[in-house]
Scaffold this motif. Structure first.
Motif: not given
Length: 153
Positions: A65, A32-33, A30, A35-36, A55
């Motif tokens: 996450v 999100v992964s 994802s 980005r983190v 986030e």
């Protein structure tokens, strides 16, 4: 000259471009992964509350996450030396390698699209990327405006 809808148009165009880039890069995780992991690489170890804030997700979501990323070996948790009740999430060596792979895939997938553009358009987008990066750097850690509702018409 931008119209009254410029903020909305720019936001939607950027969002759609990010989704297109993610599909083209086919990184298998994802957004999100990555980005983190990218944020941790850039900013250093973060508390779960900081990940949640950056986030714009709940703390339980950030915890989920981080747990998933930890299970994948991309991040690890360590005690926060400033607060023994907290932990910091930091990037693992495998996370750095995976992030480099994701970036390479992004460059390849999106690069093919950008290669279709003329030099003037490429320069314009390069300048826009610099402006957007500057805006993010300036405002990313700032608290939201007190009243973010649209003006009454």
């Amino acid at each position: 000259m931008p119209t009254d809808d410029f903020p909305q148009d720019l936001t939607l165009a950027c969002s759609r471009f990010v989704r297109l880039a993610a599909r083209r890069a086919d990184v298998g995780v994802s957004s999100v992964s990555w980005r983190v992991v990218s944020t941790i690489e850039q900013r250093g170890p973060l508390r779960l509350s900081e990940i949640a804030e950056r986030e714009r997700v709940t703390r339980p979501t950030a915890t989920t996450v981080a747990k998933r990323l930890e299970e994948e070996g991309l991040v690890f948790r360590a005690p926060d030396p400033a607060d023994s009740r907290s932990v910091l999430v930091d990037i693992a060596p495998a996370g750095r390698e995976k992030l480099a792979d994701w970036r390479s895939r992004m460059n390849h997938g999106v690069g093919a699209i950008l290669d279709e553009l003329g030099d003037d358009d490429r320069r314009t987008l390069a300048q826009a990327a610099e402006i957007l990066a500057r805006i993010v750097e300036t405002h990313d850690s700032a608290p939201p405006a007190p009243d973010s509702s649209p003006p009454a018409t």
